[in-house]
Write a protein that holds these residues in place. Structure first.
Motif, mmCIF file in Angstrom:
data_model
loop_
_atom_site.group_PDB
_atom_site.id
_atom_site.type_symbol
_atom_site.label_atom_id
_atom_site.label_comp_id
_atom_site.label_asym_id
_atom_site.label_seq_id
_atom_site.Cartn_x
_atom_site.Cartn_y
_atom_site.Cartn_z
ATOM 1 N N TYR A 87 -21.652 24.586 -28.490
ATOM 2 C CA TYR A 87 -20.525 23.905 -29.141
ATOM 3 C C TYR A 87 -19.638 23.241 -28.110
ATOM 4 N N TYR A 88 -19.043 22.071 -28.469
ATOM 5 C CA TYR A 88 -17.859 21.566 -27.780
ATOM 6 C C TYR A 88 -16.721 21.794 -28.768
ATOM 7 N N GLY A 89 -15.845 22.698 -28.476
ATOM 8 C CA GLY A 89 -14.819 23.047 -29.465
ATOM 9 C C GLY A 89 -15.501 23.598 -30.698
ATOM 10 N N GLY A 101 -34.770 11.314 -26.357
ATOM 11 C CA GLY A 101 -33.876 11.269 -27.510
ATOM 12 C C GLY A 101 -32.815 10.215 -27.307
ATOM 13 N N ALA A 102 -32.185 9.827 -28.394
ATOM 14 C CA ALA A 102 -31.177 8.777 -28.340
ATOM 15 C C ALA A 102 -29.911 9.293 -27.658
ATOM 16 N N ASN A 103 -28.998 8.363 -27.376
ATOM 17 C CA ASN A 103 -27.673 8.716 -26.866
ATOM 18 C C ASN A 103 -27.033 9.749 -27.755
ATOM 19 N N GLY A 104 -26.471 10.784 -27.133
ATOM 20 C CA GLY A 104 -25.696 11.737 -27.916
ATOM 21 C C GLY A 104 -26.524 12.800 -28.625
ATOM 22 N N ALA A 105 -27.830 12.827 -28.377
ATOM 23 C CA ALA A 105 -28.685 13.816 -29.047
ATOM 24 C C ALA A 105 -28.420 15.235 -28.540
ATOM 25 N N GLY A 106 -27.826 15.333 -27.343
ATOM 26 C CA GLY A 106 -27.540 16.657 -26.786
ATOM 27 C C GLY A 106 -28.400 17.009 -25.588
ATOM 28 N N LYS A 107 -29.058 16.020 -25.032
ATOM 29 C CA LYS A 107 -29.997 16.268 -23.926
ATOM 30 C C LYS A 107 -29.262 16.736 -22.665
ATOM 31 N N SER A 108 -28.227 15.960 -22.283
ATOM 32 C CA SER A 108 -27.486 16.333 -21.062
ATOM 33 C C SER A 108 -26.806 17.684 -21.239
ATOM 34 N N THR A 109 -26.286 17.907 -22.432
ATOM 35 C CA THR A 109 -25.623 19.188 -22.711
ATOM 36 C C THR A 109 -26.605 20.340 -22.512
ATOM 37 N N THR A 110 -27.841 20.143 -22.943
ATOM 38 C CA THR A 110 -28.861 21.184 -22.772
ATOM 39 C C THR A 110 -29.094 21.473 -21.289
ATOM 40 N N PRO A 162 -28.133 15.360 -11.321
ATOM 41 C CA PRO A 162 -27.341 14.977 -12.491
ATOM 42 C C PRO A 162 -27.476 13.496 -12.848
ATOM 43 N N GLU A 163 -27.123 13.200 -14.073
ATOM 44 C CA GLU A 163 -27.070 11.805 -14.517
ATOM 45 C C GLU A 163 -26.049 11.080 -13.634
ATOM 46 N N GLY A 164 -26.397 9.885 -13.168
ATOM 47 C CA GLY A 164 -25.465 9.149 -12.313
ATOM 48 C C GLY A 164 -25.455 9.640 -10.876
ATOM 49 N N GLU A 214 -34.912 11.735 -20.479
ATOM 50 C CA GLU A 214 -35.040 10.292 -20.285
ATOM 51 C C GLU A 214 -34.812 9.519 -21.568
ATOM 52 N N GLN A 215 -34.192 8.347 -21.397
ATOM 53 C CA GLN A 215 -34.161 7.410 -22.525
ATOM 54 C C GLN A 215 -35.312 6.423 -22.422
ATOM 55 N N ASN A 216 -35.846 6.274 -21.214
ATOM 56 C CA ASN A 216 -37.016 5.413 -21.036
ATOM 57 C C ASN A 216 -38.259 6.220 -21.428
ATOM 58 N N MET A 226 -20.862 21.676 -33.179
ATOM 59 C CA MET A 226 -22.125 22.186 -32.654
ATOM 60 C C MET A 226 -22.972 20.993 -32.218
ATOM 61 N N VAL A 227 -23.290 20.877 -30.917
ATOM 62 C CA VAL A 227 -24.095 19.731 -30.456
ATOM 63 C C VAL A 227 -25.544 20.107 -30.168
ATOM 64 N N VAL A 228 -25.797 21.382 -29.922
ATOM 65 C CA VAL A 228 -27.187 21.828 -29.785
ATOM 66 C C VAL A 228 -27.396 22.919 -30.825
ATOM 67 N N ASP A 249 -31.696 14.559 -14.841
ATOM 68 C CA ASP A 249 -31.074 13.937 -16.002
ATOM 69 C C ASP A 249 -31.114 12.418 -15.839
ATOM 70 N N GLU A 250 -31.905 11.743 -16.641
ATOM 71 C CA GLU A 250 -32.000 10.280 -16.665
ATOM 72 C C GLU A 250 -32.244 9.650 -15.295
ATOM 73 N N PRO A 251 -33.353 9.998 -14.657
ATOM 74 C CA PRO A 251 -33.578 9.423 -13.326
ATOM 75 C C PRO A 251 -33.683 7.902 -13.313
HETATM 76 P P1 ATP Z 1 -26.593 10.663 -23.243
HETATM 77 O O1 ATP Z 1 -27.921 10.150 -22.926
HETATM 78 O O2 ATP Z 1 -25.664 9.624 -23.789
HETATM 79 O O3 ATP Z 1 -25.968 11.498 -22.160
HETATM 80 P P2 ATP Z 1 -27.256 13.094 -24.537
HETATM 81 O O4 ATP Z 1 -28.394 13.258 -25.462
HETATM 82 O O5 ATP Z 1 -27.433 13.599 -23.159
HETATM 83 O O6 ATP Z 1 -26.818 11.599 -24.495
HETATM 84 P P3 ATP Z 1 -24.924 14.720 -24.628
HETATM 85 O O7 ATP Z 1 -24.280 14.042 -23.468
HETATM 86 O O8 ATP Z 1 -25.496 16.046 -24.424
HETATM 87 O O9 ATP Z 1 -26.034 13.781 -25.241
HETATM 88 O O10 ATP Z 1 -23.869 14.763 -25.821
HETATM 89 C C1 ATP Z 1 -24.112 15.392 -27.082
HETATM 90 C C2 ATP Z 1 -22.891 15.269 -27.953
HETATM 91 O O11 ATP Z 1 -21.828 16.028 -27.405
HETATM 92 C C3 ATP Z 1 -22.351 13.858 -28.110
HETATM 93 O O12 ATP Z 1 -21.946 13.701 -29.426
HETATM 94 C C4 ATP Z 1 -21.191 13.808 -27.158
HETATM 95 O O13 ATP Z 1 -20.228 12.893 -27.600
HETATM 96 C C5 ATP Z 1 -20.687 15.228 -27.178
HETATM 97 N N1 ATP Z 1 -20.084 15.624 -25.896
HETATM 98 C C6 ATP Z 1 -20.672 15.516 -24.679
HETATM 99 N N2 ATP Z 1 -19.861 16.008 -23.703
HETATM 100 C C7 ATP Z 1 -18.736 16.449 -24.345
HETATM 101 C C8 ATP Z 1 -17.530 17.070 -23.898
HETATM 102 N N3 ATP Z 1 -17.324 17.364 -22.618
HETATM 103 N N4 ATP Z 1 -16.603 17.371 -24.832
HETATM 104 C C9 ATP Z 1 -16.811 17.106 -26.135
HETATM 105 N N5 ATP Z 1 -17.925 16.540 -26.622
HETATM 106 C C10 ATP Z 1 -18.889 16.211 -25.744
#
Ligand code: ATP
Length: 235
Positions: free
Chosen positions: A10-12, A34-43, A84-86, A191-193, A15-17, A159-161
């Motif tokens: 969770y962020y707050g 997965g697309a932007n925001g799918a939760g990959k980086s969070t994982t 890390p990404e970036g 990866e997004q690619n 639930m993102v994953v 993360d996203e090489p």
């Molecule tokens: P991207 O390729 O854009 O990084 P992603 O699949 O890696 O996408 P995440 O970065 O894991 O996705 O983000 C998943 C969700 O969590 C998104 O909706 C994002 O807005 C949200 N999110 C990411 N970081 C935070 C944070 N620090 N606080 C609150 N919400 C966050």
């Protein structure tokens, strides 16, 4: 080697994953697409212990050791390195200094590791004393991968090489990822690619809004119509 079992993050209150279970087998390259925001980086950040909060539910295992309650500085010495990404190289430090920072979990001489990195990335050797901030995006990605190799990990997480790199450099980076794997490194990448990731991976996961919706070997995934349409831009 690495396994997440039904993790919820969770962020707050959001639930993102949502109950994510993945396995990474020794010797393989596995990719999460997965697309932007799918939760990959969070994982990935959760696996590395980077987030303030631990998973609300579920467990994470590395070589049969439970790691989801550990801090990053306890996880890295177990043999996981993270790119890390970036990239996040230290811009003010030289290439050599950045590489040495990557070896902080190990004691003793690290010249053999530095030589190994230069073997993969000869361009870095020519610029040993150059500040990392003055490198191109591709060179910074090479440095970030090189820095991760310095801790002699068993598993490397990227993360996203390909992010922000020209097609030629993306190919170069993925060729090196494949070589590093062939020399024994287990790799998990996000990866997004999708096309590039599927060209090197042994197994991939498709992630949508916090869940794995499909997984399998690349040849199976590439036959899937949804994957073709949404991830490979075919049709
Ligand atoms: P991207 O390729 O854009 O990084 P992603 O699949 O890696 O996408 P995440 O970065 O894991 O996705 O983000 C998943 C969700 O969590 C998104 O909706 C994002 O807005 C949200 N999110 C990411 N970081 C935070 C944070 N620090 N606080 C609150 N919400 C966050």
């Amino acid at each position: 080697m690495l396994e997440t079992r039904n993790i919820e993050i969770y962020y707050g209150k959001i639930m993102v994953v949502r109950g994510l279970s993945i396995k990474v087998q020794k010797g393989e390259i596995r990719a999460i697409l997965g697309a932007n925001g799918a939760g990959k980086s969070t994982t990935l950040k959760t696996i590395m212990g980077y987030l303030d909060d631990q998973p609300e539910k579920g467990t994470i295992w590395f070589n049969d050791k439970r790691i989801d309650r550990l801090k990053t500085e306890q996880i890295v010495p177990l043999g996981i390195a993270y790119v890390p990404e970036g990239r996040e190289v230290f811009p003010e430090l030289t290439i050599r200094e950045n590489l040495i920072m990557g070896a902080y979990t190990r004691s003793g001489d690290c010249s053999a590791e530095i030589d190994r990195v230069f073997n993969y990335f000869p361009v870095l050797k020519d610029r040993l004393k150059q500040q990392a901030g003055t490198l191109s995006g591709g060179e910074q990605q090479m440095l970030a991968i090189g820095r991760a190799l310095m801790s002699k990990p068993a598993l490397m997480i990227l993360d996203e090489p390909s992010l922000g790199l020209s097609p030629l450099l993306v190919t170069e980076i993925f060729d090196i990822i494949r070589t590093i794997n062939q020399e024994g490194m287990t790799i998990l990448l996000v990866e997004q690619n999708a096309r590039k990731a599927l060209s090197v991976a042994h197994h991939a996961f498709i992630m949508e809004t916090g869940r794995i919706v499909l997984e399998g070997p690349p040849d199976k995934l590439m036959k899937n119509e949804d994957v073709q349409e949404f991830y490979l831009g075919m049709q």
